[in-house]
Enzyme design. Structure first.
Site, mmCIF file in Angstrom:
data_model
loop_
_atom_site.group_PDB
_atom_site.id
_atom_site.type_symbol
_atom_site.label_atom_id
_atom_site.label_comp_id
_atom_site.label_asym_id
_atom_site.label_seq_id
_atom_site.Cartn_x
_atom_site.Cartn_y
_atom_site.Cartn_z
ATOM 1 N N GLY A 157 17.012 13.370 2.755
ATOM 2 C CA GLY A 157 15.547 12.919 3.018
ATOM 3 C C GLY A 157 15.320 12.153 3.968
ATOM 4 O O GLY A 157 16.268 11.473 4.499
ATOM 5 N N ILE A 159 14.605 8.909 3.338
ATOM 6 C CA ILE A 159 15.263 7.627 2.883
ATOM 7 C C ILE A 159 16.927 7.635 3.031
ATOM 8 O O ILE A 159 17.314 6.806 3.602
ATOM 9 C CB ILE A 159 14.965 7.197 1.516
ATOM 10 C CG1 ILE A 159 13.343 7.079 1.367
ATOM 11 C CG2 ILE A 159 15.665 6.201 1.339
ATOM 12 C CD1 ILE A 159 12.856 6.992 0.087
ATOM 13 N N THR A 237 19.014 4.070 -5.824
ATOM 14 C CA THR A 237 17.600 3.497 -5.599
ATOM 15 C C THR A 237 16.696 4.752 -5.739
ATOM 16 O O THR A 237 15.413 4.778 -5.307
ATOM 17 C CB THR A 237 17.476 2.885 -4.210
ATOM 18 O OG1 THR A 237 17.928 3.804 -3.364
ATOM 19 C CG2 THR A 237 18.168 1.701 -3.929
ATOM 20 N N ARG A 239 15.946 7.670 -8.807
ATOM 21 C CA ARG A 239 15.124 7.622 -9.966
ATOM 22 C C ARG A 239 16.323 7.508 -11.298
ATOM 23 O O ARG A 239 17.343 8.092 -11.091
ATOM 24 C CB ARG A 239 14.357 8.896 -10.398
ATOM 25 C CG ARG A 239 13.129 9.060 -9.711
ATOM 26 C CD ARG A 239 12.114 7.960 -10.227
ATOM 27 N NE ARG A 239 10.831 8.062 -9.591
ATOM 28 C CZ ARG A 239 10.386 7.185 -8.470
ATOM 29 N NH1 ARG A 239 11.223 6.401 -7.775
ATOM 30 N NH2 ARG A 239 9.227 7.372 -8.089
ATOM 31 N N GLU A 268 12.782 2.881 -17.998
ATOM 32 C CA GLU A 268 12.199 1.743 -17.528
ATOM 33 C C GLU A 268 10.965 1.534 -18.582
ATOM 34 O O GLU A 268 10.185 2.318 -18.895
ATOM 35 C CB GLU A 268 11.766 1.927 -16.172
ATOM 36 C CG GLU A 268 12.940 2.137 -15.294
ATOM 37 C CD GLU A 268 12.457 2.406 -13.787
ATOM 38 O OE1 GLU A 268 11.196 2.180 -13.467
ATOM 39 O OE2 GLU A 268 13.330 2.750 -13.039
ATOM 40 N N HIS A 286 13.431 -1.975 -10.464
ATOM 41 C CA HIS A 286 12.810 -1.077 -9.661
ATOM 42 C C HIS A 286 11.675 -1.805 -8.375
ATOM 43 O O HIS A 286 10.492 -1.843 -8.305
ATOM 44 C CB HIS A 286 11.846 -0.224 -10.572
ATOM 45 C CG HIS A 286 11.496 1.027 -9.955
ATOM 46 N ND1 HIS A 286 11.322 2.373 -10.669
ATOM 47 C CD2 HIS A 286 11.342 1.557 -8.576
ATOM 48 C CE1 HIS A 286 10.903 3.212 -9.791
ATOM 49 N NE2 HIS A 286 10.945 2.794 -8.637
#
Ligand code: GLV
Ligand code: GLV
Length: 326
Positions: A157, A159, A237, A239, A268, A286
Site C-alpha cells: 500500500g 506505506i 509496524t 497491526r 495492546e 505503537h
C-alpha cells in the site's frame, strides 16, 4: 440553536481541538487513559460526531449507545480494524480514517526499527549504561549489513511503497508480495513481485504493511518464521495480530530468526511476556506515526471530516462509501 456535539476520546493536538471548539460543543477525555467501555458508551450518548482512537471499539453496541443522531465517527488513525464497518453502514453512520499523511512517518519508523535491530542499537545502549564496556574490540557487538541486502515488503500500500523507496536509497534490493502487481513501483525501485513463500525465503529483512483483516490474522506464524532465513529480521509496524506473538517469541529465543523490531502488539498494551527478556527484539509502544507534524495532520483530516459531515457534505476520506450513495 444548540451547537452540534462531538466526543473526542483522547487528547489531540491543540490546533485540532481549537478548530472543533470553534464550531461544536466538545466533550474531550483529557486524561492520560483510554476510556473504559462503560464510560465510552455513556459519553457517546447524544453526540452528533465522535473523534475516535484505534483503541476504541466502534461497533453496533457503541453506535446504539450514541444514538441515531450520530452521523460520523472519525478515527484518528489510518487503520480501522476497531470499526465494525457493516454495523455502521447498517445505521447509516459515516466512518472515516486518516490515510496518506502518516505514510512517511510510519515508513521512517519501519526503517528505524530495521536499522536499530540490525546494528543492535538498543542492546548496545543498555550494555554501555550497565557499565559493562571495557573497550573497543573487533568482534564486539557484531550486527547485520544493510547495503546489498534484500528487503521483503509484505503488503504494497502507500506505506509499503514508501518503505521500498527509502530502502532503495539505502542500497537494498526490494521484493514485495501483494495481491496486485505495481509496474510503476517496480520500475521506480527496481523491485520484484514475488509470492509470500518466496518473500519469506529470500528476504534478509521482512517488513509487514498489510491491514489487519480476518485473512491477515497471524499472517506470520510458526510456519512462516521457520521459512525465513536464520539471519533474517522481522519488522512489524502494521497491526499486532498480523503476527503470532507467542510463535515470534519462540523463534527469537530459538534463533529461528535473527531479530525483530516490533511497534504493534496482539493485545495492546499487553506484551507477550516471553518477548520481554529477549535482547534480539526491539519493542516499542505503537509510535510509528508519532511525529508532531504527522499527528497534527492526522487530526486535521479527522476534524475536517467531522466539519464536512455535520455541515451536510461528504467527508474527505470514507471507509464505508456505501453510506454516501444512499
Ligand atoms: C496507527 O496505527 C494508525 O493506524 O494510524
Ligand atoms: C573504528 O572506530 C575504526 O576506526 O575502524
Amino acid at each position: 440553536m444548540a451547537r452540534p456535539s462531538v466526543l473526542v476520546t483522547r487528547m489531540i493536538p491543540q490546533e485540532n481541538l481549537d478548530q472543533l471548539r470553534e464550531r461544536f460543543d466538545v466533550d474531550i477525555n483529557a486524561d492520560e487513559r483510554i476510556l473504559p467501555r462503560d464510560e465510552l458508551l455513556a459519553r457517546a450518548k447524544g453526540k452528533d460526531a465522535i473523534l475516535s482512537m484505534l483503541t476504541d471499539t466502534i461497533d453496533g453496541e457503541f453506535l446504539d449507545a450514541a444514538g441515531p443522531q450520530c452521523r460520523v465517527v472519525a478515527n484518528f488513525a489510518v487503520g480501522f480494524n476497531n470499526f465494525d464497518v457493516a454495523a455502521a453502514t447498517a445505521r447509516k453512520v459515516i466512518l472515516t480514517n486518516t490515510p496518506g499523511v502518516l505514510d512517511d512517518a510510519t515508513a521512517t519508523h519501519a526503517i528505524t526499527l530495521m536499522l536499530a535491530t540490525a546494528r543492535r542499537v538498543v542492546e548496545a545502549d543498555k550494555f554501555l549504561r550497565a557499565g559493562k564496556w571495557v573497550g573497543w574490540a573487533p568482534l564486539f557487538f557484531i550486527g547485520l549489513d544493510i547495503d546489498g541486502q534484500t528487503l521483503g515488503i509484505a503488503g504494497l500500500g502507500r506505506i509499503g511503497k514508501n518503505v521500498g523507496r527509502k530502502a532503495k536509497g539505502l542500497g537494498m534490493k526490494v521484493i514485495y508480495s501483494d495481491m496486485r502487481r505495481d509496474a510503476e513501483f517496480e520500475a521506480e525501485v527496481g523491485a520484484r513481485h514475488v509470492d509470500k513463500e518466496t518473500l519469506l525465503r529470500e528476504s534478509d529483512f521482512v517488513s509487514l504493511h498489510v491491514p489487519l483483516m480476518p485473512e491477515t490474522r497471524h499472517f506470520i506464524g510458526e510456519k512462516e518464521l521457520a521459512a525465513m532465513k536464520p539471519t533474517a529480521v522481522l519488522i512489524n509496524t502494521s497491526r499486532g495480530p498480523v503476527v503470532d506473538e507467542k510463535a515470534l517469541a519462540r523463534a527469537l529465543k530459538n534463533k529461528t530468526i535473527w531479530g525483530a523490531g516490533i511497534d504493534v502488539f496482539e493485545n495492546e498494551p499487553q506484551v507477550e511476556p516471553e518477548l520481554l527478556p529477549l535482547d534480539n527484539a526491539i519493542l516499542v509502544p505503537h509510535i510509528a506515526s508519532g511525529t508532531t507534524e504527522t499527528r497534527l495532520n492526522m487530526g486535521r483530516i479527522a476534524v475536517r471530516n467531522i466539519i464536512k459531515v455535520l455541515g451536510g457534505e461528504p467527508p474527505e476520506t470514507c471507509v464505508n462509501p456505501d453510506v454516501l450513495r444512499r
